[in-house]
Write a protein that holds these residues in place. Structure first.
Motif, mmCIF file in Angstrom:
data_model
loop_
_atom_site.group_PDB
_atom_site.id
_atom_site.type_symbol
_atom_site.label_atom_id
_atom_site.label_comp_id
_atom_site.label_asym_id
_atom_site.label_seq_id
_atom_site.Cartn_x
_atom_site.Cartn_y
_atom_site.Cartn_z
ATOM 1 N N LEU A 5 0.806 -1.216 0.000
ATOM 2 C CA LEU A 5 0.000 0.000 0.000
ATOM 3 C C LEU A 5 0.845 1.275 0.000
ATOM 4 N N SER A 6 2.167 1.156 -0.074
ATOM 5 C CA SER A 6 3.014 2.340 0.065
ATOM 6 C C SER A 6 2.770 3.422 -0.988
ATOM 7 N N PRO A 7 2.492 3.105 -2.270
ATOM 8 C CA PRO A 7 2.195 4.211 -3.209
ATOM 9 C C PRO A 7 0.931 4.976 -2.819
ATOM 10 N N LEU A 8 -0.099 4.257 -2.382
ATOM 11 C CA LEU A 8 -1.345 4.870 -1.951
ATOM 12 C C LEU A 8 -1.112 5.710 -0.692
ATOM 13 N N ILE A 9 -0.366 5.175 0.252
ATOM 14 C CA ILE A 9 -0.083 5.886 1.499
ATOM 15 C C ILE A 9 0.722 7.156 1.217
ATOM 16 N N ALA A 10 1.766 7.044 0.392
ATOM 17 C CA ALA A 10 2.609 8.199 0.082
ATOM 18 C C ALA A 10 1.816 9.291 -0.634
ATOM 19 N N ALA A 11 1.014 8.907 -1.624
ATOM 20 C CA ALA A 11 0.257 9.904 -2.380
ATOM 21 C C ALA A 11 -0.815 10.570 -1.524
ATOM 22 N N THR A 12 -1.506 9.784 -0.711
ATOM 23 C CA THR A 12 -2.577 10.345 0.112
ATOM 24 C C THR A 12 -2.007 11.250 1.204
ATOM 25 N N GLY A 64 -7.997 8.712 -7.152
ATOM 26 C CA GLY A 64 -7.487 10.056 -7.388
ATOM 27 C C GLY A 64 -8.025 11.112 -6.451
ATOM 28 N N ALA A 65 -7.533 12.332 -6.645
ATOM 29 C CA ALA A 65 -7.764 13.420 -5.701
ATOM 30 C C ALA A 65 -8.769 14.474 -6.155
ATOM 31 N N SER A 66 -9.384 14.311 -7.300
ATOM 32 C CA SER A 66 -10.230 15.380 -7.850
ATOM 33 C C SER A 66 -11.350 15.824 -6.917
ATOM 34 N N ARG A 67 -12.120 14.889 -6.395
ATOM 35 C CA ARG A 67 -13.229 15.259 -5.506
ATOM 36 C C ARG A 67 -12.710 15.862 -4.208
ATOM 37 N N LEU A 68 -11.622 15.322 -3.695
ATOM 38 C CA LEU A 68 -11.031 15.873 -2.474
ATOM 39 C C LEU A 68 -10.619 17.332 -2.671
ATOM 40 N N ASP A 69 -10.025 17.628 -3.822
ATOM 41 C CA ASP A 69 -9.626 19.005 -4.109
ATOM 42 C C ASP A 69 -10.831 19.932 -4.061
ATOM 43 N N TRP A 70 -11.924 19.492 -4.666
ATOM 44 C CA TRP A 70 -13.131 20.309 -4.708
ATOM 45 C C TRP A 70 -13.690 20.514 -3.304
ATOM 46 N N VAL A 71 -13.783 19.427 -2.524
ATOM 47 C CA VAL A 71 -14.355 19.506 -1.173
ATOM 48 C C VAL A 71 -13.499 20.365 -0.249
ATOM 49 N N TRP A 87 1.242 11.414 -9.298
ATOM 50 C CA TRP A 87 1.046 10.910 -7.934
ATOM 51 C C TRP A 87 -0.399 11.090 -7.473
ATOM 52 N N ARG A 88 -1.072 12.099 -8.010
ATOM 53 C CA ARG A 88 -2.440 12.398 -7.576
ATOM 54 C C ARG A 88 -3.424 11.284 -7.929
ATOM 55 N N SER A 89 -3.096 10.461 -8.914
ATOM 56 C CA SER A 89 -3.979 9.348 -9.275
ATOM 57 C C SER A 89 -3.945 8.246 -8.223
ATOM 58 N N TRP A 90 -2.944 8.252 -7.352
ATOM 59 C CA TRP A 90 -2.827 7.246 -6.290
ATOM 60 C C TRP A 90 -3.446 7.692 -4.976
ATOM 61 N N VAL A 91 -4.027 8.883 -4.945
ATOM 62 C CA VAL A 91 -4.704 9.361 -3.733
ATOM 63 C C VAL A 91 -6.018 8.596 -3.591
ATOM 64 N N ASP A 92 -6.272 8.119 -2.378
ATOM 65 C CA ASP A 92 -7.495 7.382 -2.080
ATOM 66 C C ASP A 92 -8.411 8.288 -1.267
ATOM 67 N N GLU A 93 -9.569 8.619 -1.821
ATOM 68 C CA GLU A 93 -10.497 9.542 -1.173
ATOM 69 C C GLU A 93 -10.966 9.044 0.191
ATOM 70 N N VAL A 94 -11.300 7.772 0.279
ATOM 71 C CA VAL A 94 -11.789 7.225 1.546
ATOM 72 C C VAL A 94 -10.677 7.255 2.591
#
Length: 175
Positions: A5-12, A64-71, A87-94
């Protein structure tokens, strides 16, 4: 199948520190990043408790981070050229939502760390989450925005109910 999970953790964690930047210089930046990474690690381990879960998110992608950016009202472009946004594609919104909740609520963070014992990630590896659970004054100053409950509220609320469900009825927050 990749179960790391390290790519997801690093990006988030990076998204959190970009959206809620540190207050101060290089040391503050490192302290803020450490707190974000610990919160995201706990959230990711809770969200994807088994190697199979981790493998599935690695195959499907976290979203990705799109919805998070908006919120959050974050600037997705920042100072980076567009080609450096991968890297932003590896961001997990949840995971970001759960981590925001953990950073804003120390009691919830303690319950979440306790719940990690039930997952596969913590087995056999002692994990320390001191900066998340018991931040010092320097940690708090460095991550003033990252730990501010009012600033985190919109992100934490996105999937906060799911986090409480994951923690189970025996661990639900007191009213």
């Amino acid at each position: 199948m990749l179960t790391d999970l390290s790519p997801l953790i690093a990006a988030t964690a990076r998204w959190l520190t970009v959206a809620y930047p540190p207050s101060g210089g290089a040391l503050a930046s490192a302290l803020c990043e450490a707190q974000a990474r610990q919160a995201v690690t706990v959230a990711a381990w809770l969200r994807y408790p088994t190697d199979i879960d981790a493998g599935l998110v690695a195959m499907a992608g976290p979203g990705g981070a799109s919805r998070l950016d908006w919120v959050a009202g974050a600037d997705p472009a920042g100072d980076e050229p567009a080609e450096e946004w991968a890297w932003r594609s590896w961001v997990d919104e949840v995971v970001a939502s759960w981590a925001a909740g953990l950073l804003a609520d120390p009691g919830l963070a303690a319950r979440a760390v306790d719940a990690l014992a039930e997952g596969e990630h913590a087995c056999g590896t002692p994990a320390e989450f001191r900066r998340l659970l018991d931040p010092g004054d320097g940690d708090r100053r460095a991550a003033a925005l990252l730990r501010h409950p009012d600033l985190l509220a919109s992100v934490a609320a996105l999937h906060g109910d799911q986090l409480l469900d994951r923690l189970g009825p025996g661990r639900a927050l007191a009213a």
